[in-house]
Design a protein around this motif. Structure first.
Motif, PDB file in Angstrom:
ATOM      1  N   HIS A 109      -3.338   6.525  -4.802  1.00 18.87           N
ATOM      2  CA  HIS A 109      -3.071   6.093  -6.177  1.00 18.87           C
ATOM      3  C   HIS A 109      -4.355   5.808  -6.934  1.00 18.87           C
ATOM      4  O   HIS A 109      -5.386   5.526  -6.344  1.00 18.87           O
ATOM      5  CB  HIS A 109      -2.247   4.794  -6.171  1.00 18.87           C
ATOM      6  CG  HIS A 109      -0.788   5.008  -5.930  1.00 18.87           C
ATOM      7  ND1 HIS A 109       0.134   4.001  -6.093  1.00 18.87           N
ATOM      8  CD2 HIS A 109      -0.090   6.095  -5.537  1.00 18.87           C
ATOM      9  CE1 HIS A 109       1.349   4.469  -5.815  1.00 18.87           C
ATOM     10  NE2 HIS A 109       1.230   5.735  -5.462  1.00 18.87           N
ATOM     11  N   MET A 165      -0.331   2.212 -12.250  1.00 19.84           N
ATOM     12  CA  MET A 165      -0.866   3.070 -11.205  1.00 19.84           C
ATOM     13  C   MET A 165      -0.040   4.319 -11.077  1.00 19.84           C
ATOM     14  O   MET A 165       1.135   4.363 -11.414  1.00 19.84           O
ATOM     15  CB  MET A 165      -0.932   2.342  -9.873  1.00 19.84           C
ATOM     16  CG  MET A 165       0.367   1.866  -9.319  1.00 19.84           C
ATOM     17  SD  MET A 165       0.022   0.997  -7.775  1.00 19.84           S
ATOM     18  CE  MET A 165       1.524   0.089  -7.581  1.00 19.84           C
ATOM     19  N   HIS A 201      -6.664   3.456  -4.653  1.00 22.71           N
ATOM     20  CA  HIS A 201      -6.210   2.786  -3.432  1.00 22.71           C
ATOM     21  C   HIS A 201      -5.249   3.673  -2.668  1.00 22.71           C
ATOM     22  O   HIS A 201      -4.677   4.612  -3.217  1.00 22.71           O
ATOM     23  CB  HIS A 201      -5.548   1.435  -3.736  1.00 22.71           C
ATOM     24  CG  HIS A 201      -4.411   1.528  -4.712  1.00 22.71           C
ATOM     25  ND1 HIS A 201      -4.602   1.581  -6.073  1.00 22.71           N
ATOM     26  CD2 HIS A 201      -3.069   1.601  -4.522  1.00 22.71           C
ATOM     27  CE1 HIS A 201      -3.421   1.666  -6.678  1.00 22.71           C
ATOM     28  NE2 HIS A 201      -2.469   1.697  -5.758  1.00 22.71           N
TER      29      HIS A 201
END
Ligand SMILES: [Cu+2]
Length: 171
Positions: free
Chosen positions: A89, A100, A123
């Motif tokens: 993401h 996100m 992430h």
């Protein structure tokens, strides 16, 4: 009250401990000690994740990817037995709202550069956690790169608010 979640967390820790350790070439990172991890031209440093409550639906994985090669590479996918789906993401502003979204084409790691996956930025997203993430344990995640190949590493689980690996490495 915080007592009940804590007790539940401890119960989960007992139920799921010890986590199966992955038989990989990469040295297992002991708590507070980050051994260098690399596959091909990609070096992986500072991996960590955050502790969750027992019923938390999602978690995040964080690390720094350094491309020591002369060609761009790409993190294509991630997977982990702790989640039903694991995605890559990015966080981005949409108007005034931070949102996100999944990087369906993967995350480019430019030649000679580092890309940091950190809270508030890129992430690894664990969707549909099948277990609580317990501080002090580790969770395995398998990363597949377009050129460098596939590696499974262990993410040490920090506190629920961890924003860096314990041990203060990486500067
Ligand atoms: Cu996410």
């Amino acid at each position: 009250m915080t007592l009940r979640p804590l007790l539940l967390a401890l119960a989960f820790a007992t139920a799921f401990s010890p986590l199966a350790s992955s038989a990989q070439d990469a040295p297992a990172a002991a708590h507070g000690e980050m051994a260098p991890i690399a596959i091909g031209d990609i070096a992986i440093t500072g991996p960590f994740t955050r502790a969750t409550l027992p019923n938390a639906p999602v978690g995040g994985g964080f690390l720094t990817l350094t491309n020591n090669g002369t060609e761009d590479d790409r993190l294509l996918s991630a997977s982990s037995p702790i989640a039903r789906d694991t995605q890559i993401h990015e966080m981005a502003m949409e108007g005034d709202v931070m949102k996100m979204r999944q990087l369906v084409d993967g995350l480019v790691i430019p030649a000679g550069q580092s890309v940091v996956l950190e809270p508030g930025g890129y992430h690894i997203m664990f969707m549909g956690l099948t277990q609580a993430l317990v501080e002090g344990e580790t969770v395995p995640v398998t990363l597949t790169f377009e050129k460098a190949g596939t590696i499974t590493i262990d993410l040490p689980v920090g506190t629920a608010a961890a924003d860096a690996p314990s041990g203060h490495m990486g500067h």
